[in-house]
Enzyme design. Structure first.
Site, PDB file in Angstrom:
ATOM      1  CE  LYS A  18      29.517  57.342  53.268  1.00  0.00           C
ATOM      2  NZ  LYS A  18      28.503  57.870  54.234  1.00  0.00           N
ATOM      3  CB  THR A  63      29.452  57.207  48.315  1.00  0.00           C
ATOM      4  OG1 THR A  63      29.967  57.639  47.063  1.00  0.00           O
ATOM      5  CG2 THR A  63      30.628  56.656  49.118  1.00  0.00           C
ATOM      6  CG  ASP A  64      29.049  56.323  42.934  1.00  0.00           C
ATOM      7  OD1 ASP A  64      29.663  57.087  43.704  1.00  0.00           O
ATOM      8  OD2 ASP A  64      28.646  56.679  41.806  1.00  0.00           O
ATOM      9  CD  GLU A  65      33.534  59.564  45.601  1.00  0.00           C
ATOM     10  OE1 GLU A  65      34.660  59.501  46.125  1.00  0.00           O
ATOM     11  OE2 GLU A  65      33.010  60.633  45.234  1.00  0.00           O
ATOM     12  CG  LEU A  92      31.548  70.208  38.971  1.00  0.00           C
ATOM     13  CD1 LEU A  92      32.943  70.739  38.702  1.00  0.00           C
ATOM     14  CD2 LEU A  92      31.265  69.045  38.017  1.00  0.00           C
ATOM     15  CE1 TYR A 133      32.415  60.773  51.676  1.00  0.00           C
ATOM     16  CE2 TYR A 133      32.767  60.160  49.375  1.00  0.00           C
ATOM     17  CZ  TYR A 133      31.911  60.382  50.443  1.00  0.00           C
ATOM     18  OH  TYR A 133      30.557  60.211  50.281  1.00  0.00           O
TER      19      TYR A 133
END
Ligand code: NAD
Ligand code: DAU
Length: 360
Positions: free
Chosen positions: A170, A140-142, A206, A166
């Site tokens: 990752k 993920t970009d997170e 969302l 989270y």
């Protein structure tokens, strides 16, 4: 299927989840000469109804298992003669990670390590070793942290700076994957993708959460002032990128995947209300007052935005849809598939919903 000869066997983990189901569907239909094995624990987020249309395909096989169960994963690698792994299984919801970080460390970190070690042991036991093999990890970009409102973008060289349990889990799994290349020479690829949207997403995220709430005229809990920005990508475009990178990407490389499609949450929510109301035949503005500003998410990253130039220039990938078009397609899918939505929001869902949003 057991008697059929396949050119290759590809193990896809988390294939009963949102993105995984799109990847499984694409691979089963596009590569009839490959055996596609979907390993999934079927947590609350996994749903075999997402794969109804391919479940009887001769090249598809489902295995219910936990990626943390090392012995089972090792046996599966050997029995199925796995040539490639596309690893999507994970705990994926940031809000849940804030309440229960241990589950995220277990699945995302230890589960990934279990898969890596099982693949390594099996491939090292073969005469050809890592030749023709690939371990592709979906991230993920997170992991890159948060951007300011300054037009900057995450590139493949951006330093890791995760903020939620989270994204920390990752990030840790990404490091293990790269360590298996550097230490054992295992062929690996990591991709870091932005926010996905589309059919079959569990309504805790969302977009499907808010579509379901609009349908039922429940409040739309916008965190903080709704000013956070996300970069949205249609899930089928992500699945296409995964296919391209799995087949043509270079080992030991990282590719960012994103839509160059930044939206402030509150603007996205207004578009979502307009689109949903219009498809439901409700008058414009009918549901505007459902928007409810609630206490912000702890550690809420301000802005994500991906630079996917490397992927487009090296492999020619581009997102296919404009956001308004993708959004309309998505809302229409959830409205046309009310039975799917009713099914996944039965059971413990309302309990989860009340606990997550009560008193916020
Ligand atoms: P999801 O939550 O919809 O699905 C996860 C799947 O993994 C489910 O089918 C679940 O049953 C399975 N699973 C969970 N724990 C497991 C375990 N221990 N063993 C086997 N299976 C297990 O997730 P998603 O949104 O489809 O995300 C898939 C992957 O893509 C994740 O790795 C996520 O970090 C990454 N990702 C997601 C997004 C996004 O916007 N959703 C964006 C970038 C990257
Ligand atoms: O960027 C990629 C990531 O995108 C993936 O790695 C994650 O698996 C995926 O869940 C997603 O993370 P986000 O936290 O960005 O997605 P979520 O749908 O939970 O939230 C999107 C934005 O909307 C975020 O700024 C928080 C806000 N939000 C979310 C919910 C659920 C609200 O304002 N209200 C809500 O009720």
């Amino acid at each position: 299927m057991e008697n059929m000869k396949f050119e290759r066997t590809i193990l896809i983990t988390g294939g009963a989840g949102f993105i995984g189901s799109h990847v499984v569907r694409l691979f089963v239909n596009k590569y009839p000469c490959c055996r596609i094995v979907n390993l999934d624990k079927l947590t609350y987020a996994g749903n075999l109804a997402n794969l109804k249309d391919v479940e009887n395909s001769p090249n598809y096989r489902f295995i219910k298992a936990d990626i943390c169960d090392f012995d089972t994963v090792c046996a599966l690698m050997r029995e199925m003669k796995v040539d490639g792994v596309i690893h999507l299984a994970a705990e994926s919801h940031v809000d849940r990670s804030i309440r229960d970080p241990f589950t995220f460390a277990r699945t995302n970190v230890l589960g990934t390590l279990s898969l890596l070690q099982a693949a390594r042991q099996y491939w090292e036991s073969l005469p050809e070793r890592f030749e023709g093999k690939m371990f592709y990890h979906i991230s993920t970009d997170e992991v890159y942290g948060a951007l300011e409102f300054d037009g900057s973008l995450f590139t493949e060289d951006t330093k890791y700076d995760p903020h939620s349990p989270y994204s920390a889990s990752k990030a840790s799994s990404d490091h293990f994957v790269r360590a298996f290349h550097d230490t054992y020479g295992m062929p690996v690829i990591v991709t870091n993708c932005s926010n996905n949207y589309g059919p079959y997403q569990f309504p805790e995220k969302l977009i499907p959460l808010f579509i379901n709430n609009i349908v039922h005229r429940r409040p739309l809990p916008v965190y903080g002032k709704g000013e956070n920005v996300r970069d949205w990508l249609f899930v089928e475009d992500h699945a296409r990128a995964i296919d391209l990178i799995f087949h043509r990407g270079k080992a030991a490389q990282t590719y960012n995947i994103g839509g160059f499609n930044e939206w402030k949450n509150i603007d996205l929510v207004r578009l979502l209300i307009r689109t949903t109301d219009s498809l439901l035949g409700r008058p414009e503005g009918a549901d505007d007052d459902l928007v409810t500003f609630v206490t912000d998410r702890a550690g809420h990253d301000l802005r994500y935005a991906i630079d996917s130039t490397k992927l487009s220039s090296e492999l020619g990938w581009r997102p296919s849809l404009q956001f308004e078009e993708g959004m309309e397609k998505t809302v229409k899918w959830y409205l046309d598939n009310a039975a799917w939505l009713d099914n996944v929001t039965s059971g413990d869902y309302m309990k989860y919903y009340e606990e997550m949003y009560e008193g916020r």
